[in-house]
Design a protein around this motif. Structure first.
Motif, PDB file in Angstrom:
ATOM      1  N   ARG A  19      38.839 -25.434 -10.707  1.00 13.32           N
ATOM      2  CA  ARG A  19      38.320 -26.380 -11.702  1.00 13.32           C
ATOM      3  C   ARG A  19      36.837 -26.658 -11.533  1.00 13.32           C
ATOM      4  N   ALA A  20      36.487 -27.074 -10.310  1.00  9.59           N
ATOM      5  CA  ALA A  20      35.103 -27.482 -10.043  1.00  9.59           C
ATOM      6  C   ALA A  20      34.164 -26.303 -10.251  1.00  9.59           C
ATOM      7  N   CYS A  21      34.641 -25.114  -9.847  1.00  8.74           N
ATOM      8  CA  CYS A  21      33.813 -23.916  -9.958  1.00  8.74           C
ATOM      9  C   CYS A  21      33.513 -23.617 -11.431  1.00  8.74           C
ATOM     10  N   VAL A  22      34.547 -23.695 -12.271  1.00  3.76           N
ATOM     11  CA  VAL A  22      34.349 -23.428 -13.693  1.00  3.76           C
ATOM     12  C   VAL A  22      33.472 -24.521 -14.316  1.00  3.76           C
ATOM     13  N   ARG A  23      33.719 -25.756 -13.914  1.00  2.47           N
ATOM     14  CA  ARG A  23      32.985 -26.876 -14.452  1.00  2.47           C
ATOM     15  C   ARG A  23      31.486 -26.753 -14.141  1.00  2.47           C
ATOM     16  N   ARG A  24      31.194 -26.482 -12.883  1.00  2.00           N
ATOM     17  CA  ARG A  24      29.779 -26.370 -12.490  1.00  2.00           C
ATOM     18  C   ARG A  24      29.137 -25.132 -13.094  1.00  2.00           C
ATOM     19  N   GLY A  25      29.927 -24.050 -13.107  1.00  2.00           N
ATOM     20  CA  GLY A  25      29.396 -22.802 -13.656  1.00  2.00           C
ATOM     21  C   GLY A  25      29.081 -22.940 -15.134  1.00  2.00           C
ATOM     22  N   SER A  26      29.992 -23.564 -15.847  1.00  2.00           N
ATOM     23  CA  SER A  26      29.808 -23.701 -17.279  1.00  2.00           C
ATOM     24  C   SER A  26      28.604 -24.600 -17.576  1.00  2.00           C
ATOM     25  N   LYS A  27      28.399 -25.602 -16.723  1.00  2.00           N
ATOM     26  CA  LYS A  27      27.231 -26.456 -16.852  1.00  2.00           C
ATOM     27  C   LYS A  27      25.962 -25.647 -16.553  1.00  2.00           C
ATOM     28  N   HIS A  28      26.073 -24.825 -15.507  1.00  2.00           N
ATOM     29  CA  HIS A  28      24.900 -24.067 -15.052  1.00  2.00           C
ATOM     30  C   HIS A  28      24.392 -23.115 -16.127  1.00  2.00           C
ATOM     31  N   ILE A  29      25.303 -22.377 -16.778  1.00  2.00           N
ATOM     32  CA  ILE A  29      24.821 -21.437 -17.786  1.00  2.00           C
ATOM     33  C   ILE A  29      24.858 -22.037 -19.187  1.00  2.00           C
ATOM     34  N   GLY A  30      25.315 -23.282 -19.291  1.00  2.00           N
ATOM     35  CA  GLY A  30      25.227 -23.978 -20.574  1.00  2.00           C
ATOM     36  C   GLY A  30      26.174 -23.458 -21.639  1.00  2.00           C
ATOM     37  N   ILE A  31      27.362 -22.979 -21.259  1.00  2.00           N
ATOM     38  CA  ILE A  31      28.369 -22.630 -22.273  1.00  2.00           C
ATOM     39  C   ILE A  31      29.662 -23.374 -21.962  1.00  2.00           C
ATOM     40  N   ARG A  32      30.229 -23.967 -22.986  1.00  2.00           N
ATOM     41  CA  ARG A  32      31.586 -24.498 -22.832  1.00  2.00           C
ATOM     42  C   ARG A  32      32.443 -23.763 -23.838  1.00  2.00           C
ATOM     43  N   THR A  33      33.530 -23.219 -23.365  1.00  2.00           N
ATOM     44  CA  THR A  33      34.426 -22.517 -24.281  1.00  2.00           C
ATOM     45  C   THR A  33      35.786 -23.189 -24.202  1.00  2.00           C
ATOM     46  N   GLU A  34      36.624 -22.864 -25.175  1.00  2.00           N
ATOM     47  CA  GLU A  34      38.005 -23.337 -25.167  1.00  2.00           C
ATOM     48  C   GLU A  34      38.621 -23.023 -23.802  1.00  2.00           C
ATOM     49  N   SER A  35      38.333 -21.835 -23.314  1.00  2.00           N
ATOM     50  CA  SER A  35      38.889 -21.405 -22.048  1.00  2.00           C
ATOM     51  C   SER A  35      38.340 -22.224 -20.873  1.00  2.00           C
ATOM     52  N   SER A  36      37.009 -22.391 -20.800  1.00  2.00           N
ATOM     53  CA  SER A  36      36.437 -23.119 -19.654  1.00  2.00           C
ATOM     54  C   SER A  36      36.923 -24.560 -19.644  1.00  2.00           C
TER      55      SER A  36
END
Lengths: 812, 341
Positions: free
Chosen positions: A350-367
């Motif tokens: 969870r945390a990895c996806v959350r931080r990663g998605s923040k880092h590259i600035g994309i949120r998807t249905e999947s993330s």
């Protein structure tokens, strides 16, 4: 999450109307945010046949048609270019008189250029449909339906717009309900109807997946489970209508059979899936690894992204092919030539996806779903369900076996079940059997002695007894719990503390002086310090900084409330308010002077070792117009002192405060301690804020006021003997303050002095320049006798003498 | 003889004062005529000396009666004339009663203070104390001690202003509850009003600075029924006697079970209107039984004690109460807005 009711009904029978269903969901914690009835915006539109088309007598571009929707015929004038004499016999959507269209248009009887028209023929656009889905319909004209279409069919039925779509607000602790199956499971428990979860039934065909691909997970911490299946002989094409309509109703566009299957399974089970073109995967090798710091990938949206070492990627033998859980990469994308697909169903941290998605600035249905947390059982169910759908719709051949990389499966949690304690906490008398039934309906299990509840794997949120209690209470309905009022609990006295009472006294006093209360933000811009004319090294510039402010204007915690007050006065002044009197009771924030540098922010005991910034409550007063001056606000301050029974205070001139007028500003001291500043605002500061030039302000330190206040008093007896009043007028140098004269009078008047009052100050022609005339009434009184003239004269003589000697006063 | 004359004077005088004396001057003349040194009664009494010893006291008595009778009459008439003279004077002494009043205006209390005080009073009357705490707060108190560890999904819902990695602008007044529980042995009954912060750009329904008030009760045997009873009472006192409440299960990390609480719409009473978006209910509160982890982190034995907590937004309540449609008005302080309260 939007779910069509018909889809829920695939898994559970619902025999109540939608309103009731929504209430049951809402009152059990699956809140309904909105309900949309498909086709709700289309009314009284039917399929009809064109019987006759004739030219309009008065308009070249209009045509007069006769159409029938079953019984009788109606005349409708149309301007659509695709309706000609050749259109006779065609079937079209006909909006009859009284019809309503999605754009809000209501159809009524009318005349077009003198010819009566009783309805409207509709285009795809006018029915608010996606033109891409009806490629055969004319771009700019009436929608010609297939010739075999029966007439008199309600367009809502024709378009199958009969479903109801419920928009659920799923709380973050229930990722299992971010799926149709999860919501259906809730419905089954609440409606006491059996839950029909689709059973997996796979043929499997051909070689084992292990011969086609290998998977290696390098970091099980960030990827606790990675499962995959391979489908060969893929035929990319559209998915069946039933699948498309479910996706569409849920707000997802149909793309092709493969993508649609992954989306369908994600909505159905909650598990995001990804499809890779296996032929594009180098060496047929999948490696789940951390990204190298600075590793660059091009995601499906054609943008280059730079990753960091905290992120996880799916990689082939050469390079990353997906940012795990967030987005795939173009280099492995499924396209129309794809023949072999690898379906991925995995769990990412969870945390990895959350931080990663923040880092590259994309949120998807999947993330979004990975961030909320998925369970390790659904991974496999979803993968097999996707494979089953592939077989069902004939999209390809599902290879034998699946790849499943998992280090350890979680154990089912066990929680002590104590019905008595549950009732005790809720204040209820729910029978044990009913509790058991409720928990079983939510798929909890019991061990034989019924003293332990076994939590299903998909309920990651349930950890302790309190969670079990909530399950029972929400099924029971919170609103069925009998309200009580802490009967039999310890009584408490309650009330405001002394400080709180004094603060309320201050507030009420300033209000009664005619000043209105304001609320302003606690953060300001560092530019305010320049506007306040503060030198670069002023200590007030040392402020607590916000790391992630809403912009520079709100970037530091204020060390002074004057800026906010002046902004408010300025707003009102510029809106032409003639006179304004305001005050605020709020904090300033001063950085802690303790040196905390050596305490690491990773230290668990950080909050015990570090001192927080100090917050200091301030009373800030400001005014302009209607004769506002220093003395008015001084008067307000003294009302406050009087109310708080603060007797000893004095004023010292302040000539060097850069925000205030050097000649019209005072510091107030209470028993020698600085309690505040009052003064006219410096003309430069007035300019900076664009306020009125007679702007006056003060601030008082509330804690100093509280410290010196008292709420105790005893009434003094009323005087029994008359007072003697003597007036005194004198000429003194301009520089001599009233305060000095007061002090001499009080000091010299002796025991019989009662009070004095300044009643006149004069400067002008009749006086030598640099001097002023100042006049007082002095009141004498004795508590035990009527004063004689002699006594009073003696006091007055002492006063005269002292004034003359000490101040060079010339008596008039 | 003399007796008859006295009677005659009485009758004559009575008649005259009733019919002929019309003003103060005539009254004076009347007084002189009868009671003056040369007046009729005085003249008559001079003849007293000629009376016999038996007659003298009788006539004397009678003469005194007549004199005091006349004096009374004169005084009565004088009062009458004074009254009517004053009435004439007052008739011309007239003010314009519609001209503006001359009061010095009181200042106006900000609506956020009014609402806060109103709520405080309700709870003070039920034995609650008011607790306060720092606005710049450790993330420990704002999140961790409230059962919201890093990467907890609930942190998703609130965007926090950070001072450094461990110090935040508090996003809720709940950290005050933690500070109180750490330092107080139950029973605890407090409310915590205060300023809180979330990283929202200001618009009609959001400001980055706003206010909350929370209540916390911890004692032996506190039940969810107690929570519901307290909420019902509170809603009736703040929103009116006919207010109903509805609890919906919800999720907060620091309570379990948790609920969102709706009150019946204060505009339509629950039938549905524009204000409640036709729902009849308006969401106003978050509530729940204090999560055992929270009690334990504060050093309170969750086997022995239980508690409830709830909180609401002051701004939201003020907007409902005063029909304010844009939150920013509360922080702009335009005197034309402020002076309406």
């Amino acid at each position: 999450m939007k779910i069509p009711v018909s889809w829920i009904k695939d898994y559970v029978d619902i025999n109540i109307d939608t309103d009731k269903l929504c209430d049951i969901f809402t009152l059990s914690g699956t809140k309904v945010d909105g309900v949309e009835k498909q086709g709700d915006k289309i009314k009284n539109v039917f399929t009809g046949r064109i019987l006759e088309v004739t030219p309009h007598p008065d308009a070249d571009k209009l045509r007069v048609t006769k159409v029938t929707t079953g019984d009788g015929e109606v005349q409708i004038v149309t301007g659509a270019p695709n309706i000609t004499e050749e259109s006779v016999g065609k079937i079209v959507p006909v909006a009859l008189v009284g019809a309503e269209l999605p754009d809000g248009k209501k159809i009524s009887k009318g005349k077009l250029r003198g010819v009566e028209s009783c309805g409207m023929l509709c285009s795809v656009d006018e029915l608010d449909l996606d033109p891409d889905e009806y490629p055969n319909a004319s771009d700019h004209g009436i929608w010609i339906l297939p010739d075999e279409t029966p007439i008199g069919i309600d367009m809502r039925d024709y378009l199958k717009l009969t479903d109801t779509i419920i928009d659920f607000e799923i709380t973050p602790n229930r990722p299992d309900c971010l799926s149709v199956l999860g919501v259906a499971r809730e419905a089954s428990a609440l409606l006491a109807q059996p839950f029909r979860k689709p059973t997996i039934n796979l043929k499997e065909d051909g070689v084992s997946v292990n011969e086609l691909v290998s998977v290696e997970v390098l970091d099980y911490e960030l990827c606790p489970r990675y499962a995959a299946r391979v489908v060969t002989d893929v035929k990319i094409g559209p998915s069946p209508a039933w699948m498309q309509s479910k996706l569409k109703a849920s707000g997802i566009r149909a793309i092709n059979n493969i993508v649609d299957i992954t989306n369908f399974v994600m909505l159905e089970t909650g598990q995001p899936m990804h499809g890779f073109d296996l032929d594009k995967i180098a060496d047929s090798k999948i490696i789940v690894r951390r990204a190298a710091s600075g590793e660059k990938v091009v995601t499906l949206d054609d943008k280059e992204r730079t990753l960091n070492n905290d992120m996880l990627v799916i990689s082939d033998a050469n390079s990353a092919i997906a940012v795990a859980g967030i987005m795939g990469c173009g280099n492995s994308e499924v396209d129309s030539d794809t023949t072999t697909i690898l379906f991925e169903s995995a769990i990412f941290n969870r945390a990895c996806v959350r931080r990663g998605s923040k880092h590259i600035g994309i949120r998807t249905e999947s993330s979004g779903r990975f961030e909320k947390g998925l369970d390790l059982e659904t991974t496999i169910y979803a993968l097999d369900r996707a494979a089953m759908l592939v077989e069902m719709i004939g999209a390809g051949r599902v290879c034998k076996d699946r790849i499943d990389c998992v280090q350890r499966m979680p154990e089912k949690k066990r929680i002590t079940f104590n019905p008595q304690r549950i009732n005790q906490l809720l204040g209820t008398n729910i029978p044990t059997e009913q509790m058991v039934d409720i928990l079983v309906s939510f798929e909890f299990e019991f061990n034989e002695t019924v003293s332990e509840v076994i939590v299903p794997i998909f309920r990651q949120d349930v950890e302790i007894e309190a969670d079990i209690i909530e399950e029972i209470a929400r099924h029971f309905d919170y609103n069925n719990i009998k309200p009580t009022l802490l009967e039999g609990k310890a009584t408490t006295v309650g009330g405001r503390s002394y400080e709180q009472k004094i603060r309320k006294n201050i507030l009420d006093t300033v209000l009664s002086c005619g000043y209105s209360e304001i609320y302003t933000y606690s953060f300001i811009s560092p530019k305010e310090f320049d506007k306040l004319n503060l030198p670069q090294d002023d200590t007030l510039r040392n402020a607590v900084q916000i790391k992630n402010p809403l912009g520079e204007d709100f970037s530091i915690m204020r060390t002074t409330t004057l800026a906010s007050m002046l902004e408010c006065l300025s707003i009102n002044y510029n809106r032409r308010a003639e006179d304004v009197r305001l005050f605020e009771m709020a904090n300033v924030y001063i950085p802690s002077d303790q040196d905390d540098e050596q305490v690491s922010e990773n230290d668990e005991g950080y909050h015990k070792k570090v001192t927080l910034p100090v917050q200091i409550p301030m009373l800030t007063i400001g005014a302009y117009g209607d004769g506002a001056d220093y003395y008015e606000i001084k008067g307000v301050c003294e009302e406050v002192f009087d109310k708080l029974k603060i007797k000893k205070f004095n004023y010292e001139p302040v000539t060097d405060n850069p925000t205030f007028h050097p000649g019209k500003t005072a510091a107030i001291y209470i028993k020698g301690e600085l309690a505040g500043i009052i003064g006219e605002i410096h003309p430069l500061v007035v300019q900076n804020y664009e306020c009125g030039k007679d702007t006056i302000a003060a601030y008082l330190l509330i804690d100093v006021l509280i410290k010196n206040s008292s709420d105790k008093m005893k009434v003094k007896p009323l005087p029994k003997f008359p007072a003697v009043t003597r007036d005194i007028a004198m000429v003194v140098d301009d520089g001599i303050s009233a305060g000095k004269i007061d002090a001499i009078v009080k000091n010299k008047a002796g025991q019989i002095f009662e009070s004095l009052k300044l009643f006149d100050v004069y400067k002008g022609e009749q006086l030598k320049s640099g001097t002023k005339s100042i006049a007082y009434s002095i009141i004498f009184r004795s508590p035990d006798r009527t004063l004689t003239d002699d006594e009073v004269n003696k006091s007055m003589d002492n006063i005269y003498k002292a004034l003359k000697e000490k101040l060079g006063a010339e008596l008039r | 003889m003399l007796k008859d004359q006295l009677e005659q004077i009485r009758e004559q005088a009575q008649d005259q004062i009733k019919n002929e004396v019309k003003n103060a001057q005539q009254l004076d003349e009347f007084r002189v005529k009868y009671l003056g040194k040369k007046g009729e009664l005085t003249a008559l009494l001079r003849g007293m000396s000629e009376l016999s010893a038996e007659e003298r006291p009788i006539i004397g008595q009678l003469a005194n009666d007549v004199r005091s009778f006349l004096e009374n009459k004169i005084q009565e008439a004088a009062q009458e004339f004074e009254k009517s003279a004053m009435a004439d004077e007052l008739k011309n002494d007239v003010i314009d009663i519609t001209m503006p009043g001359k009061i010095k205006k009181l200042g106006k209390k900000h609506p956020l203070t009014s609402v806060t005080e109103e709520i405080e009073e309700v709870f003070i009357s039920m034995g609650y104390e008011i607790a306060e705490g720092p606005e710049i707060e450790f993330d420990y108190y704002n999140f961790k001690a409230l059962n919201t560890p890093e990467d907890h999904p609930a942190r998703d819902l609130q965007d926090t202003f950070y001072i450094n990695d461990r110090i935040v602008l508090r996003t809720q007044t709940s950290p005050v509850q933690i500070r109180v529980m750490e330092n107080t042995k139950p029973p605890i009954k407090i409310i915590c009003p205060g300023r809180v912060y979330r990283s929202d750009i200001a618009d009609a329904t959001h400001t980055p600075v706003f206010h909350q008030i929370e209540a916390l009760v911890v004692d032996k045997g506190v039940t969810m029924g107690d929570l519901i009873g307290t909420l019902k009472l509170f809603a009736k006192k703040i929103f009116g006697e006919n207010t109903n409440i509805r609890l919906r299960p919800h999720h907060f990390p620091f309570t379990e079970p948790s609920a969102e609480v709706d009150v019946s719409c204060w505009v339509c009473g629950g039938v549905g209107c524009r204000v409640c978006k036709q729902e009849g209910w308006i969401e106003i509160l978050g509530a729940g039984m204090v999560h055992p982890n929270v009690l334990e982190m504060c050093g309170i034995d969750s086997k022995e004690y239980s508690g409830f907590a709830f909180g609401l937004g002051i701004e939201r309540t003020a907007m409902g109460k005063y029909n304010i449609d844009d939150l920013r008005l509360l922080y702009e302080n335009d005197i034309r807005f402020v002076s309406q309260f």
